[in-house]
Design an enzyme around this catalytic site. Structure first.
Site, PDB file in Angstrom:
ATOM      1  CB  CYS A   8       9.060   1.228  -8.854  1.00  0.00           C
ATOM      2  SG  CYS A   8       7.998   2.698  -8.944  1.00  0.00           S
ATOM      3  CG  ASP A 131       4.484   0.457  -0.521  1.00  0.00           C
ATOM      4  OD1 ASP A 131       4.704   1.544  -1.066  1.00  0.00           O
ATOM      5  OD2 ASP A 131       5.352  -0.190   0.109  1.00  0.00           O
TER       6      ASP A 131
HETATM    7  O1  LIG Z   1       9.439   5.462  -5.137  1.00  0.00           O
HETATM    8  C1  LIG Z   1       9.132   6.594  -4.776  1.00  0.00           C
HETATM    9  O2  LIG Z   1       9.969   7.512  -4.569  1.00  0.00           O
HETATM   10  C2  LIG Z   1       7.697   6.940  -4.533  1.00  0.00           C
HETATM   11  C3  LIG Z   1       7.365   8.255  -4.188  1.00  0.00           C
HETATM   12  C4  LIG Z   1       6.025   8.576  -3.960  1.00  0.00           C
HETATM   13  C5  LIG Z   1       5.033   7.619  -4.089  1.00  0.00           C
HETATM   14  C6  LIG Z   1       5.358   6.303  -4.444  1.00  0.00           C
HETATM   15  C7  LIG Z   1       6.690   5.965  -4.659  1.00  0.00           C
HETATM   16  N1  LIG Z   1       7.037   4.665  -5.002  1.00  0.00           N
HETATM   17  C8  LIG Z   1       5.994   3.724  -5.258  1.00  0.00           C
HETATM   18  C9  LIG Z   1       6.416   2.364  -5.622  1.00  0.00           C
HETATM   19  O3  LIG Z   1       5.746   1.695  -6.391  1.00  0.00           O
HETATM   20  C10 LIG Z   1       7.565   1.742  -4.888  1.00  0.00           C
HETATM   21  O4  LIG Z   1       8.167   0.790  -5.736  1.00  0.00           O
HETATM   22  C11 LIG Z   1       7.005   1.046  -3.646  1.00  0.00           C
HETATM   23  O5  LIG Z   1       6.517   2.047  -2.766  1.00  0.00           O
HETATM   24  C12 LIG Z   1       8.052   0.190  -2.959  1.00  0.00           C
HETATM   25  O6  LIG Z   1       9.144   0.988  -2.632  1.00  0.00           O
HETATM   26  P1  LIG Z   1      10.390   0.307  -1.860  1.00  0.00           P
HETATM   27  O7  LIG Z   1       9.886  -0.090  -0.485  1.00  0.00           O
HETATM   28  O8  LIG Z   1      11.424   1.388  -1.821  1.00  0.00           O
HETATM   29  O9  LIG Z   1      10.816  -0.892  -2.665  1.00  0.00           O
END
Ligand SMILES: O=C(O)c1ccccc1NCC(=O)[C@H](O)[C@H](O)COP(=O)(O)O
Length: 213
Positions: A8, A131
């Protein structure tokens, strides 16, 4: 069945190619201006066109209104809408009808009670994405690089199609999959060298760790 992988927050051709070449099943583009991974409509459309046919295109939005979402989906032509805000089951159902796309709903998790939300979205959305609940004062509703206690998912209906997300990385995803048999995993921060800067080597390492788990 192989665990599906979503990378992502991709924003460049080089890192998108790294994810596609590594074998990611889904690639996510963030349309949320406060995110370091935000891409404009034009960039998302160009990246989506590059990915089409090689991986599922996931467009990630947060409480977006219909006017903006109509324009965005028309330009990007995603396969999936990921709703990462406070969208209700009714809003999720409305968007599924309006756009005819797969819809994934992010459910924030910090304790067992949070899983009660699954019953509200089951049968409404195509997948629930678990999440970590954002830390107090966090600027973002996701992409925080924070994990939750994966054992909380032990009580889930094994038939539930869900995505495990939150704080995953090449270093811990095999352990996560040994704790919870997720049909799919999702990562953003864990494959970056800095906020919003995806690292091709870490993307490759993450996919290898999942495939070897
Ligand atoms: O990734 C972002 O910046 C984000 C911003 C606002 C809403 C959602 C967002 N990401 C969503 C996703 O699907 C991410 O992959 C997920 O939250 C996991 O993130 P991480 O813990 O950094 O792998």
């Amino acid at each position: 069945m192989a665990v599906e992988i979503k990378i992502c927050g991709l924003s460049t051709e080089a890192t998108l190619d790294a994810a596609l070449d590594a074998g990611a099943d889904h690639v996510g583009f963030v349309a949320f201006s406060r995110s370091p991974r935000h891409v404009t409509v034009e960039r998302a459309a160009a990246l989506a066109a590059r990915a089409r046919g090689r991986a599922g295109v996931v467009l990630l939005t947060v409480d977006m209104d219909d006017a903006e979402l109509d324009a965005l989906t028309a330009a990007v032509k995603p396969d999936t809408l990921q709703l990462h805000g406070r969208e209700t089951p009714e809003r999720a159902a409305e968007l599924k009808r309006r756009h005819g796309l797969a819809v994934w709903k992010a459910v924030p998790v910090s304790d067992a009670e949070d899983l009660d939300a699954v019953g509200l979205y089951e049968g409404v959305v195509d997948r629930v994405l678990f999440d970590a609940r954002p830390p107090r004062g966090a600027a973002l509703p996701g992409g925080n690089g924070v994990a939750f206690d994966w054992r909380l998912l032990d009580r889930l209906d094994p038939k539930l199609r869900f995505v495990l997300s939150g704080g995953l990385a090449p270093e811990n995803v095999a352990e996560a999959l040994s704790v919870v048999h997720a049909p799919a995993v999702d990562v953003s921060s864990g494959v970056e060298s800095a906020p919003g800067v995806k690292d091709p080597e870490r993307i490759r390492a993450f996919v290898a760790a999942v495939r070897g788990a």
